[in-house]
Design a protein around this motif. Structure first.
Motif, PDB file in Angstrom:
ATOM      1  N   GLY A 253      90.762  79.345  46.040  1.00 38.41           N
ATOM      2  CA  GLY A 253      91.686  80.345  45.477  1.00 38.41           C
ATOM      3  C   GLY A 253      91.660  81.643  46.277  1.00 38.41           C
ATOM      4  N   TYR A 254      90.465  82.019  46.761  1.00 35.91           N
ATOM      5  CA  TYR A 254      90.331  83.232  47.576  1.00 35.91           C
ATOM      6  C   TYR A 254      91.186  83.125  48.842  1.00 35.91           C
ATOM      7  CZ  TYR A 254      88.140  86.416  50.934  1.00 35.91           C
ATOM      8  OH  TYR A 254      87.906  87.368  51.896  1.00 35.91           O
ATOM      9  N   TRP A 255      91.177  81.936  49.476  1.00 39.35           N
ATOM     10  CA  TRP A 255      91.956  81.757  50.707  1.00 39.35           C
ATOM     11  C   TRP A 255      93.452  81.703  50.410  1.00 39.35           C
ATOM     12  CZ3 TRP A 255      89.561  83.253  54.752  1.00 39.35           C
ATOM     13  CH2 TRP A 255      88.157  83.198  54.775  1.00 39.35           C
ATOM     14  N   HIS A 256      93.808  81.241  49.211  1.00 39.13           N
ATOM     15  CA  HIS A 256      95.215  81.323  48.804  1.00 39.13           C
ATOM     16  C   HIS A 256      95.609  82.798  48.661  1.00 39.13           C
ATOM     17  CE1 HIS A 256      96.663  77.182  47.370  1.00 39.13           C
ATOM     18  NE2 HIS A 256      95.489  76.973  47.965  1.00 39.13           N
ATOM     19  N   ALA A 257      94.711  83.587  48.059  1.00 37.79           N
ATOM     20  CA  ALA A 257      94.993  85.013  47.870  1.00 37.79           C
ATOM     21  C   ALA A 257      95.163  85.697  49.226  1.00 37.79           C
ATOM     22  CB  ALA A 257      93.862  85.666  47.070  1.00 37.79           C
ATOM     23  N   LYS A 258      94.260  85.386  50.169  1.00 38.41           N
ATOM     24  CA  LYS A 258      94.329  85.998  51.504  1.00 38.41           C
ATOM     25  C   LYS A 258      95.641  85.647  52.205  1.00 38.41           C
ATOM     26  CE  LYS A 258      90.896  87.473  53.649  1.00 38.41           C
ATOM     27  NZ  LYS A 258      90.476  88.849  53.924  1.00 38.41           N
ATOM     28  N   ALA A 259      96.150  84.434  51.915  1.00 41.80           N
ATOM     29  CA  ALA A 259      97.379  83.984  52.574  1.00 41.80           C
ATOM     30  C   ALA A 259      98.624  84.358  51.756  1.00 41.80           C
ATOM     31  CB  ALA A 259      97.327  82.468  52.778  1.00 41.80           C
ATOM     32  N   GLY A 260      98.430  85.077  50.634  1.00 44.16           N
ATOM     33  CA  GLY A 260      99.574  85.481  49.796  1.00 44.16           C
ATOM     34  C   GLY A 260     100.275  84.307  49.133  1.00 44.16           C
ATOM     35  N   LYS A 261      99.480  83.279  48.768  1.00 45.73           N
ATOM     36  CA  LYS A 261     100.088  82.069  48.192  1.00 45.73           C
ATOM     37  C   LYS A 261      99.993  82.041  46.662  1.00 45.73           C
ATOM     38  CE  LYS A 261      99.021  78.131  50.078  1.00 45.73           C
ATOM     39  NZ  LYS A 261      99.005  76.941  50.898  1.00 45.73           N
ATOM     40  N   ALA A 262     100.387  83.137  46.009  1.00 45.57           N
ATOM     41  CA  ALA A 262     100.317  83.153  44.541  1.00 45.57           C
ATOM     42  C   ALA A 262     101.411  82.274  43.943  1.00 45.57           C
ATOM     43  CB  ALA A 262     100.439  84.576  44.025  1.00 45.57           C
ATOM     44  N   ALA A 263     101.110  81.672  42.789  1.00 45.75           N
ATOM     45  CA  ALA A 263     102.084  80.823  42.105  1.00 45.75           C
ATOM     46  C   ALA A 263     102.746  81.630  40.977  1.00 45.75           C
ATOM     47  CB  ALA A 263     101.385  79.599  41.519  1.00 45.75           C
ATOM     48  N   GLU A 264     103.981  81.280  40.678  1.00 42.71           N
ATOM     49  CA  GLU A 264     104.685  81.892  39.549  1.00 42.71           C
ATOM     50  C   GLU A 264     104.186  81.193  38.284  1.00 42.71           C
ATOM     51  OE1 GLU A 264     106.630  84.421  37.742  1.00 42.71           O
ATOM     52  OE2 GLU A 264     106.781  84.522  39.946  1.00 42.71           O
ATOM     53  N   PRO A 265     103.574  81.922  37.305  1.00 43.62           N
ATOM     54  CA  PRO A 265     103.006  81.226  36.146  1.00 43.62           C
ATOM     55  C   PRO A 265     103.983  80.277  35.457  1.00 43.62           C
ATOM     56  CG  PRO A 265     102.317  83.511  36.126  1.00 43.62           C
ATOM     57  CD  PRO A 265     103.261  83.361  37.282  1.00 43.62           C
ATOM     58  N   ALA A 266     105.212  80.701  35.279  1.00 43.86           N
ATOM     59  CA  ALA A 266     106.170  79.842  34.565  1.00 43.86           C
ATOM     60  C   ALA A 266     106.476  78.563  35.341  1.00 43.86           C
ATOM     61  CB  ALA A 266     107.467  80.608  34.305  1.00 43.86           C
ATOM     62  N   GLN A 267     106.241  78.631  36.659  1.00 42.05           N
ATOM     63  CA  GLN A 267     106.590  77.466  37.479  1.00 42.05           C
ATOM     64  C   GLN A 267     105.407  76.540  37.796  1.00 42.05           C
ATOM     65  OE1 GLN A 267     109.190  79.449  40.286  1.00 42.05           O
ATOM     66  NE2 GLN A 267     110.458  79.281  38.430  1.00 42.05           N
ATOM     67  N   LEU A 268     104.207  77.019  37.529  1.00 43.60           N
ATOM     68  CA  LEU A 268     103.042  76.180  37.848  1.00 43.60           C
ATOM     69  C   LEU A 268     102.972  75.005  36.875  1.00 43.60           C
ATOM     70  CD1 LEU A 268      99.481  77.388  38.735  1.00 43.60           C
ATOM     71  CD2 LEU A 268      99.846  75.409  37.284  1.00 43.60           C
ATOM     72  N   GLU A 269     102.932  73.794  37.428  1.00 44.48           N
ATOM     73  CA  GLU A 269     102.863  72.612  36.568  1.00 44.48           C
ATOM     74  C   GLU A 269     101.712  71.712  36.954  1.00 44.48           C
ATOM     75  OE1 GLU A 269     106.411  70.358  36.129  1.00 44.48           O
ATOM     76  OE2 GLU A 269     107.588  72.111  35.541  1.00 44.48           O
ATOM     77  N   ALA A 270     101.111  71.087  35.953  1.00 42.80           N
ATOM     78  CA  ALA A 270     100.070  70.099  36.228  1.00 42.80           C
ATOM     79  C   ALA A 270     100.718  68.902  36.909  1.00 42.80           C
ATOM     80  CB  ALA A 270      99.424  69.667  34.917  1.00 42.80           C
ATOM     81  N   ASN A 271     100.065  68.403  37.981  1.00 47.44           N
ATOM     82  CA  ASN A 271     100.606  67.244  38.693  1.00 47.44           C
ATOM     83  C   ASN A 271      99.499  66.207  38.884  1.00 47.44           C
ATOM     84  OD1 ASN A 271     101.675  65.368  40.372  1.00 47.44           O
ATOM     85  ND2 ASN A 271     102.300  66.798  41.979  1.00 47.44           N
TER      86      ASN A 271
END
Ligand code: KG4
Ligand code: ZN
Length: 352
Positions: free
Chosen positions: A329-347
């Motif tokens: 998650g830290y590396w996602h944050a560093k890369a600016g890869k945040a998810a939109e809460p309403a759009q995040l879905e379990a897959n």
């Protein structure tokens, strides 16, 4: 940067706080192993119900156990910079509890949210709590109850799957053979323990019949061979149901089958990893996933690879945990890869 990780893909409810992708401030895992040992495996509805009960207390504990280094006070939501949650793959009902919780908390507390691939995160165990973090390119053998993959990471978010199982996962094979021998659940540790009393060359079991150039894996043939062997040793023919075999085998026969099975599957994992090492020449080789807890696997790879090249993560970070989720998650944050809460879905079938 402090990330709260949340993991509920299978049968552990987990939350952890990790600073800068490496320093574990807390790592809470509520295991459902006892619950599922009665049924010899995970029952999805039972797992989901248990996640509902455990989720919020586990998150509270992860926050309260993480202390602020300067004030030595428990962390509050103000200290948390983002929330990382496993979005897949895994059991749908289980994933839903974690993702709905993370989405709700992200909205309520106004935190960025990061959607994490559970299998990719397993490789991040080797970054945790170590003075010698792995160096790219990293070759990761990810072996768990659901996955068996060799992955080459050239950098964060930049990887290639070199090989994967064509049928059963390595951990699944351990679990099924343990069930057949009546050794209990989870099967990996049970097989490893029984194997200590056994002779690993008592029986010759087949290796996967794949072309020699592939880095893939296959364990269904091995599993069937163990079934036939158990039937034969029990003095029964191939129509005998697997459920009656454990009662007909002696302790010695079970130990010999367990040891021979373990030797065969570990030999295969080791030889595929060494083949990938030769072909791609990674700087670091790491193992992750529940099967990485296997002592024989650690010893065999350790004896064949240079010390400086091989990284074995701490045992608690090999099996399912949320610290590895927070680390990626830290590396996602560093890369600016945040998810939109309403759009995040379990897959449940998210692939790498
Ligand atoms: O990564 P993990 O905790 O959960 C999944 O994502 O699947 O892996 C669990 C798997 C189970 O199949 C379990 O039998 C196996 O890891 N395992 C082991 C050992 N400890 C756990 N397999 C072999 N040897 C072990 N010591
Ligand atoms: Zn896992």
């Amino acid at each position: 940067m402090k990330i709260l990780g949340i993991e509920t893909s299978c049968d552990e409810t987990a939350a952890a706080v990790v600073e800068d992708g490496r320093t574990v401030m807390s790592n809470i895992v509520a295991s459902q192993a006892d619950l599922h040992s009665k049924t010899g495996g995970v029952v999805p509805e039972v797992a989901a119900r248990s996640h509902i009960e455990q989720m919020l207390p586990v998150i509270d504990l992860a926050l309260s156990q993480a202390k602020n280094s300067r004030s030595n006070l428990e962390l509050t939501w103000d200290d948390i910079d983002g929330i990382a949650v496993t979005s897949g793959p895994g059991l749908l009902g289980s994933l839903l509890i974690g993702t709905v919780t993370a989405k709700t908390l992200a909205e309520l507390k106004s935190k960025p949210l990061y959607a994490i691939n559970h299998v990719e995160a397993h490789a991040y165990a080797s970054f945790l709590d170590t003075d010698h973090p792995p160096q790219f390119p990293i070759l990761a053998l990810i072996v768990s109850g659901g996955h068996t993959q060799l992955v080459l990471f050239k950098g964060h978010h930049n990887y290639k799957v070199l090989g994967q199982t064509q049928d059963d996962a390595a951990g699944e094979a351990f679990d099924k053979v343990a069930k057949l021998l009546g050794l209990g659940y989870p099967g990996g540790p049970a097989i490893a323990e029984a194997a200590l009393e056994g002779n690993d060359s008592a029986y010759e079991l087949p290796h996967a019949r794949l072309s020699t150039s592939t880095l893939d894996f296959s364990y269904s043939g091995l599993k069937t061979a163990v079934l036939r062997l158990a039937q034969q040793e029990a003095g029964l023919d191939f129509t005998a149901p697997s459920s009656i075999l454990a009662g007909k085998l002696s302790r010695k026969q079970k130990a010999d089958i367990a040891a021979s099975f373990q030797r065969t599957i570990i030999d295969n994992l080791v030889s595929q990893t060494l083949k990938a090492n030769e072909e791609f020449g990674p700087k670091t080789i790491t193992i992750a996933g529940g099967v990485a807890a296997n002592k024989l696997l650690r010893q065999e790879l350790g004896s064949k690879l240079r010390n400086s090249q091989f990284r074995i993560p701490d045992f608690q970070y090999c099996t399912d945990n949320a610290a590895m989720i927070a680390s990626l998650g830290y590396w996602h944050a560093k890369a600016g890869k945040a998810a939109e809460p309403a759009q995040l879905e379990a897959n449940p079938v998210l692939s790498m």
